[in-house]
Design a protein around this motif. Structure first.
Motif, PDB file in Angstrom:
ATOM      1  N   LEU A  17       0.826  -1.203   0.000  1.00  0.00           N
ATOM      2  CA  LEU A  17       0.000   0.000   0.000  1.00  0.00           C
ATOM      3  C   LEU A  17       0.863   1.257   0.000  1.00  0.00           C
ATOM      4  O   LEU A  17       0.575   2.231  -0.710  1.00  0.00           O
ATOM      5  CB  LEU A  17      -0.922   0.018   1.226  1.00  0.00           C
ATOM      6  N   LEU A  18       1.924   1.231   0.788  1.00  0.00           N
ATOM      7  CA  LEU A  18       2.811   2.390   0.888  1.00  0.00           C
ATOM      8  C   LEU A  18       3.459   2.708  -0.459  1.00  0.00           C
ATOM      9  O   LEU A  18       3.430   3.847  -0.926  1.00  0.00           O
ATOM     10  CB  LEU A  18       3.893   2.148   1.940  1.00  0.00           C
ATOM     11  N   TRP A  19       4.044   1.694  -1.070  1.00  0.00           N
ATOM     12  CA  TRP A  19       4.782   1.955  -2.288  1.00  0.00           C
ATOM     13  C   TRP A  19       3.876   2.254  -3.475  1.00  0.00           C
ATOM     14  O   TRP A  19       4.150   3.158  -4.263  1.00  0.00           O
ATOM     15  CB  TRP A  19       5.708   0.773  -2.606  1.00  0.00           C
ATOM     16  N   LYS A  20       2.787   1.497  -3.620  1.00  0.00           N
ATOM     17  CA  LYS A  20       1.878   1.762  -4.732  1.00  0.00           C
ATOM     18  C   LYS A  20       1.164   3.099  -4.524  1.00  0.00           C
ATOM     19  O   LYS A  20       1.000   3.882  -5.457  1.00  0.00           O
ATOM     20  CB  LYS A  20       0.858   0.631  -4.866  1.00  0.00           C
ATOM     21  N   GLY A  21       0.737   3.353  -3.277  1.00  0.00           N
ATOM     22  CA  GLY A  21       0.083   4.620  -2.966  1.00  0.00           C
ATOM     23  C   GLY A  21       1.014   5.791  -3.217  1.00  0.00           C
ATOM     24  O   GLY A  21       0.596   6.837  -3.721  1.00  0.00           O
ATOM     25  N   ALA A  22       2.291   5.637  -2.860  1.00  0.00           N
ATOM     26  CA  ALA A  22       3.265   6.711  -3.080  1.00  0.00           C
ATOM     27  C   ALA A  22       3.446   6.983  -4.566  1.00  0.00           C
ATOM     28  O   ALA A  22       3.563   8.140  -4.992  1.00  0.00           O
ATOM     29  CB  ALA A  22       4.608   6.325  -2.451  1.00  0.00           C
ATOM     30  N   GLU A  23       3.459   5.930  -5.363  1.00  0.00           N
ATOM     31  CA  GLU A  23       3.601   6.106  -6.817  1.00  0.00           C
ATOM     32  C   GLU A  23       2.412   6.862  -7.391  1.00  0.00           C
ATOM     33  O   GLU A  23       2.569   7.796  -8.182  1.00  0.00           O
ATOM     34  CB  GLU A  23       3.734   4.744  -7.499  1.00  0.00           C
ATOM     35  N   VAL A 177      -1.296   5.579   1.238  1.00  0.00           N
ATOM     36  CA  VAL A 177      -0.048   5.835   1.950  1.00  0.00           C
ATOM     37  C   VAL A 177      -0.285   5.951   3.454  1.00  0.00           C
ATOM     38  O   VAL A 177       0.418   5.339   4.266  1.00  0.00           O
ATOM     39  CB  VAL A 177       0.626   7.118   1.405  1.00  0.00           C
ATOM     40  N   VAL A 178      -1.296   6.728   3.836  1.00  0.00           N
ATOM     41  CA  VAL A 178      -1.602   6.914   5.262  1.00  0.00           C
ATOM     42  C   VAL A 178      -2.089   5.601   5.875  1.00  0.00           C
ATOM     43  O   VAL A 178      -1.664   5.210   6.970  1.00  0.00           O
ATOM     44  CB  VAL A 178      -2.645   8.033   5.452  1.00  0.00           C
ATOM     45  N   GLY A 179      -2.990   4.913   5.158  1.00  0.00           N
ATOM     46  CA  GLY A 179      -3.493   3.633   5.654  1.00  0.00           C
ATOM     47  C   GLY A 179      -2.399   2.593   5.753  1.00  0.00           C
ATOM     48  O   GLY A 179      -2.328   1.829   6.723  1.00  0.00           O
TER      49      GLY A 179
END
Length: 307
Positions: A17-23, A177-179
């Motif tokens: 979630l972090l990496w895909k959301g950041a992208e 990213v937050v989640g």
């Protein structure tokens, strides 16, 4: 063992979630910024920074409402030192970050002055409502000046033109990213407890890193894509939002008092901001060597916490 396996699975999901959301966040924010002729730096300092600071906002405001002033101030100060030490330093180690006169003399200067102001405001170990209002008013003035100043984009537009899909994609990126950061804290904490680590050790390592995970993922992704303005803007903007917005609003909610040892951490933050600003000015780039120094300072702070 089933619970451990579940937490391990959640940890993997949180990283995804972090990496895909950041992208999604970086790409959509860059396209929207170019569509309205707003620079990556300004987007990073505002939309991206505010979005990735949501975990700090939630923790600090909740602590203020619960009359836990030390947690409110400590969360902001600790997160900001982590952002400048581990995250900005780590991004520079990965890829030297180019800076500009604007980010140094405007944003870097505002960050240093704000940190020094916080030292003065907390010198009596108190943050009154009017002092909180002063910090919050400073944020409004700063953000207003960002959008009034015309700084055209200086970095290449990512592939594809901006479309209506970028707006929901931006918010999906922020939520992811937050989640993901929240899920990382929860799952990693449970795994750490499974191995018998103390609550204190978990708090100063996993939780500290976890609440800053949105900034880390977004800034590293931006740096990897060559969007140095957004990477730096996210970190500087997050720190300014934490100091003026989050802590200012917490101070408005109620008068806060901090313990004696907290002031030394506030002074440490001011010194970290000054060092970062100097590094951004030297050669107009935060080099790998300077990134290593920032990371070393972050590690030294953790060692001091252990002691």
């Amino acid at each position: 063992m089933i619970q451990f396996s579940l937490n391990l699975l959640l940890l993997v999901v949180s990283i995804g979630l972090l990496w895909k959301g950041a992208e999604w966040l970086v790409e959509s924010a860059a396209r929207i910024g170019r569509r309205f002729n707003i620079s990556d730096l300004t987007i990073g300092l505002t939309v991206v920074a505010f979005g990735t600071s949501a975990p700090e906002f939630a923790v600090t405001i909740s602590a203020a409402i619960a009359e836990k002033s030390n947690i409110s101030v400590g969360n902001v100060v600790g997160s900001n030192i982590f952002n400048l030490g581990f995250i900005l330093g780590g991004c520079a180690l990965f890829s030297p970050l180019k800076t500009t006169r604007t980010v140094v003399y405007r944003d870097g200067l505002v960050l240093v002055v704000t940190a020094l102001l916080l030292v003065v405001l907390l010198y009596d170990y108190r943050l009154s409502r009017w002092e909180g209002l002063l910090l919050f008013a400073g944020l409004i003035a700063y953000v207003t000046s960002l959008f009034l100043s015309k700084n055209p984009p200086t970095e290449d537009l990512p592939s594809g033109k901006a479309s209506w899909k970028d707006v929901p994609l931006l918010f999906i990126g922020i939520v992811s990213v937050v989640g993901g950061g929240h899920l990382l804290v929860e799952s990693a904490s449970q795994i750490a407890k499974f191995f018998g680590l103390s609550d204190w050790l978990i708090a100063v390592t996993i939780v500290a890193a976890g609440t800053s995970a949105p900034e880390f993922a977004t800034s590293l992704m931006a740096a990897a894509k060559g969007r140095h303005g957004m990477s730096l803007g996210n970190l500087v903007g997050s720190d300014l939002f934490n100091l003026m917005g989050v802590l200012g609003l917490a101070g408005i909610i109620r008068n806060m008092s901090i313990s004696g040892e907290s002031l030394s951490s506030v002074v440490g933050l001011a010194l970290m901001c000054l060092i970062t600003a100097i590094f951004m000015r030297t050669g107009w780039v935060v080099s790998r060597r300077e990134g290593g120094i920032l990371v070393s300072i972050g590690i030294a702070r953790w060692i001091i916490d252990f002691l």
